[in-house]
Design a protein around this motif. Structure first.
Motif, PDB file in Angstrom:
ATOM      1  N   SER A 168       0.826  -1.203   0.000  1.00  0.00           N
ATOM      2  CA  SER A 168       0.000   0.000   0.000  1.00  0.00           C
ATOM      3  C   SER A 168       0.864   1.258   0.000  1.00  0.00           C
ATOM      4  O   SER A 168       0.599   2.208  -0.752  1.00  0.00           O
ATOM      5  N   ILE A 169       1.886   1.281   0.822  1.00  0.00           N
ATOM      6  CA  ILE A 169       2.780   2.450   0.903  1.00  0.00           C
ATOM      7  C   ILE A 169       3.502   2.660  -0.424  1.00  0.00           C
ATOM      8  O   ILE A 169       3.573   3.777  -0.938  1.00  0.00           O
ATOM      9  N   ILE A 170       4.033   1.589  -0.975  1.00  0.00           N
ATOM     10  CA  ILE A 170       4.778   1.693  -2.232  1.00  0.00           C
ATOM     11  C   ILE A 170       3.855   2.103  -3.371  1.00  0.00           C
ATOM     12  O   ILE A 170       4.200   2.955  -4.191  1.00  0.00           O
ATOM     13  N   LYS A 171       2.667   1.528  -3.413  1.00  0.00           N
ATOM     14  CA  LYS A 171       1.701   1.870  -4.481  1.00  0.00           C
ATOM     15  C   LYS A 171       1.265   3.324  -4.394  1.00  0.00           C
ATOM     16  O   LYS A 171       1.059   3.986  -5.414  1.00  0.00           O
ATOM     17  N   ALA A 172       1.162   3.858  -3.183  1.00  0.00           N
ATOM     18  CA  ALA A 172       0.687   5.231  -2.994  1.00  0.00           C
ATOM     19  C   ALA A 172       1.752   6.278  -3.320  1.00  0.00           C
ATOM     20  O   ALA A 172       1.423   7.453  -3.501  1.00  0.00           O
ATOM     21  N   GLU A 173       3.007   5.881  -3.418  1.00  0.00           N
ATOM     22  CA  GLU A 173       4.093   6.825  -3.682  1.00  0.00           C
ATOM     23  C   GLU A 173       3.951   7.389  -5.097  1.00  0.00           C
ATOM     24  O   GLU A 173       3.854   6.642  -6.066  1.00  0.00           O
TER      25      GLU A 173
ATOM     26  N   THR B 278       9.853   3.470  -3.765  1.00  0.00           N
ATOM     27  CA  THR B 278      10.121   3.881  -2.389  1.00  0.00           C
ATOM     28  C   THR B 278      11.438   3.268  -1.946  1.00  0.00           C
ATOM     29  O   THR B 278      11.692   2.085  -2.185  1.00  0.00           O
ATOM     30  N   CYS B 279      12.239   4.057  -1.264  1.00  0.00           N
ATOM     31  CA  CYS B 279      13.482   3.573  -0.689  1.00  0.00           C
ATOM     32  C   CYS B 279      13.152   2.731   0.537  1.00  0.00           C
ATOM     33  O   CYS B 279      12.251   3.069   1.315  1.00  0.00           O
ATOM     34  N   ALA B 280      13.884   1.652   0.715  1.00  0.00           N
ATOM     35  CA  ALA B 280      13.677   0.792   1.877  1.00  0.00           C
ATOM     36  C   ALA B 280      13.811   1.577   3.172  1.00  0.00           C
ATOM     37  O   ALA B 280      13.105   1.296   4.150  1.00  0.00           O
ATOM     38  N   CYS B 281      14.659   2.589   3.177  1.00  0.00           N
ATOM     39  CA  CYS B 281      14.862   3.386   4.389  1.00  0.00           C
ATOM     40  C   CYS B 281      13.601   4.145   4.798  1.00  0.00           C
ATOM     41  O   CYS B 281      13.429   4.480   5.967  1.00  0.00           O
ATOM     42  N   ASP B 282      12.708   4.391   3.844  1.00  0.00           N
ATOM     43  CA  ASP B 282      11.469   5.117   4.131  1.00  0.00           C
ATOM     44  C   ASP B 282      10.327   4.192   4.553  1.00  0.00           C
ATOM     45  O   ASP B 282       9.211   4.651   4.786  1.00  0.00           O
TER      46      ASP B 282
ATOM     47  N   TRP C  42      21.424   1.667  -0.755  1.00  0.00           N
ATOM     48  CA  TRP C  42      19.979   1.562  -0.560  1.00  0.00           C
ATOM     49  C   TRP C  42      19.317   0.775  -1.678  1.00  0.00           C
ATOM     50  O   TRP C  42      19.799   0.724  -2.800  1.00  0.00           O
ATOM     51  N   ALA C  43      18.198   0.204  -1.344  1.00  0.00           N
ATOM     52  CA  ALA C  43      17.375  -0.501  -2.325  1.00  0.00           C
ATOM     53  C   ALA C  43      16.060   0.256  -2.478  1.00  0.00           C
ATOM     54  O   ALA C  43      15.489   0.729  -1.498  1.00  0.00           O
ATOM     55  N   TYR C  44      15.624   0.386  -3.715  1.00  0.00           N
ATOM     56  CA  TYR C  44      14.351   1.036  -4.018  1.00  0.00           C
ATOM     57  C   TYR C  44      13.386  -0.014  -4.540  1.00  0.00           C
ATOM     58  O   TYR C  44      13.760  -0.885  -5.326  1.00  0.00           O
ATOM     59  N   TYR C  45      12.154   0.103  -4.095  1.00  0.00           N
ATOM     60  CA  TYR C  45      11.135  -0.883  -4.437  1.00  0.00           C
ATOM     61  C   TYR C  45      10.000  -0.228  -5.208  1.00  0.00           C
ATOM     62  O   TYR C  45       9.584   0.886  -4.897  1.00  0.00           O
ATOM     63  N   SER C  46       9.513  -0.970  -6.196  1.00  0.00           N
ATOM     64  CA  SER C  46       8.356  -0.520  -6.973  1.00  0.00           C
ATOM     65  C   SER C  46       7.495  -1.745  -7.277  1.00  0.00           C
ATOM     66  O   SER C  46       7.978  -2.880  -7.244  1.00  0.00           O
TER      67      SER C  46
END
Length: 116
Positions: free
Chosen positions: A49-54, A59-63, A96-100
């Motif tokens: 949900s968080i990643i989809k809403a970005e 979204t960076c894993a750190c966030d 960092w890793a970014y996720y989508s």
């Protein structure tokens, strides 16, 4: 003491004739179960949900640590499960890793249910 009766298998072949081949093969069912197991955790649903809403689509894993109030290793574990299930894409940038979301992944999940 009363002895339990011995049950014999039904031999009338007209009784339980299969309707046809299963709509879902064994291998396909295994693959789809991985996706549903990944979705069966509230924290992983929240991550999606968080990643989809970005607005940027990633979204960076750190966030993702603070919103879930989980440790970094726990968040990484959940993200890996979502990646392994084919729901998220991971791109490493430096440390960092970014996720989508994988394009069409959620539509495929919905399609699994309508196919049954």
């Amino acid at each position: 003491m009363n002895a339990l009766p011995i049950l014999e298998p039904v031999t009338d072949e007209t009784c339980c004739t299969p309707a046809g081949p299963p709509a879902l093969g064994a291998e396909e069912a295994k693959q789809q179960a991985v996706v549903f197991k990944a979705l069966a955790d509230p924290n992983r649903l929240r991550l999606l949900s968080i990643i989809k809403a970005e607005s940027s689509g990633e979204t960076c894993a750190c966030d993702l640590i603070e919103p879930l109030d989980l440790s970094q290793p726990t968040v990484s574990h959940h993200l890996r499960i979502l990646v392994d299930a084919g729901l998220l894409h991971r791109e490493k940038r430096g440390t960092w890793a970014y996720y989508s979301l994988v394009p069409g992944a959620l539509d495929q999940v919905a399609g699994i249910l309508t196919k049954l």
